[in-house]
Design an enzyme around this catalytic site. Structure first.
Site, PDB file in Angstrom:
ATOM      1  N   ASP A  10       0.840  -1.193   0.000  1.00 54.48           N
ATOM      2  CA  ASP A  10       0.000   0.000   0.000  1.00 54.48           C
ATOM      3  C   ASP A  10       0.884   1.255   0.000  1.00 54.48           C
ATOM      4  OD1 ASP A  10      -2.429   1.609   0.516  1.00 54.48           O
ATOM      5  OD2 ASP A  10      -1.497   1.898   2.488  1.00 54.48           O
ATOM      6  N   ASP A  12      -0.425   5.233   0.746  1.00 50.14           N
ATOM      7  CA  ASP A  12      -0.721   6.230   1.773  1.00 50.14           C
ATOM      8  C   ASP A  12      -0.923   5.568   3.129  1.00 50.14           C
ATOM      9  OD1 ASP A  12      -1.146   8.664   2.927  1.00 50.14           O
ATOM     10  OD2 ASP A  12      -2.761   9.272   1.588  1.00 50.14           O
TER      11      ASP A  12
END
Length: 255
Positions: A10, A12
């Site tokens: 991932d 953010d």
């Protein structure tokens, strides 16, 4: 601790927070590169192209190349190519979605007389765009959405996300879309095809239980949750299905 042949990572909350790099992230990526372990940055952001995502990572000090980025727009385009290759698609979205669809040869139309409606975040949304989408869905067009994120964290606070736009069409027509991005398994399966690793040998790394970790769980993949973003350590004991592993930050993980 199991060794993995591939990583889905991932962005953010895992690599950066807004416009600030998470300090352990650059070294983690350098270590993956040094060991020759393949990985993809996995993001629900449908508005950005691979080049735009890469540019941000490099500016923050995380070495990245376009082919290492996999977005919800790319997953949507690849899924449409497999399931509806000849569909004429009415599309709400920004450059990241449009580019991904063009790359896969998806037929984009501005007409409400279409075979499918595809919705990604559009910060130039209008009533007419939503109206066309609603008419098309009511007339039998298939309904797809890049992701179900209802809110986006920004410097101004939480702003409407793609899930909020999609819900307007869903509420108006009474029909639910096929969501592609996290927490759905579709984006994970499409990413694995690109990465070239098997689900049993790959791990998904993320900070948000409700998107990242749930996506891995639904895809039958091991997960690694880091407490550098959305989900705090204090919530761990209340989670219905625990991540396979959890760490405070990426420096605690051994490849």
């Amino acid at each position: 601790m199991k060794k993995y042949n591939g990583y889905l990572i991932d962005l953010d909350g895992t690599m950066y927070r807004g416009n600030e790099v998470i300090k352990e992230a650059p070294a983690f990526i350098k270590d993956l590169k040094a060991r020759g372990i393949p990985y993809l940055f996995l993001t629900n952001n449908s508005s950005k192209t691979q080049d735009q995502v890469t540019d941000k990572l490099n500016k923050l000090g995380v070495e990245a190349h376009p082919e290492e980025v996999f977005t919800s727009s790319m997953a949507t385009a690849k899924y449409l190519k497999q399931t509806s290759p000849n569909a004429r698609c009415y599309v709400i979205g920004e450059v990241g979605l449009m580019e991904a669809l063009h790359r896969e040869g998806i037929h984009i139309t501005d007409q409400e007389d279409c075979d499918a409606v595809v919705v990604g975040i559009d910060r130039n949304i209008t009533y007419e765009k939503l109206a066309k989408a609603c008419i098309a869905v009511r007339n039998g067009a298939a309904f797809f959405s890049t992701n179900s994120d209802n809110a986006l964290p920004t410097e101004r606070g939480l702003l409407p996300g793609n899930g909020a736009f999609t819900s307007v069409i869903a509420v108006s027509t009474g029909k639910q879309p096929t969501y592609i991005g996290k927490p759905e398994a579709i984006i994970v399966k499409e990413a694995l095809t690109v990465l070239g690793t098997e689900v049993d040998d790959t791990i998904l790394v993320g900070d948000n239980y409700n998107t990242d970790i749930r996506a891995g769980i639904q895809a039958g993949m091991d997960t690694l949750m880091v407490f550098t973003g959305v989900t705090p350590l204090e919530q761990l004991e209340t989670l219905p299905i625990k991540p396979t592993y959890y760490i405070n930050n990426l420096s605690e993980w051994t490849l």
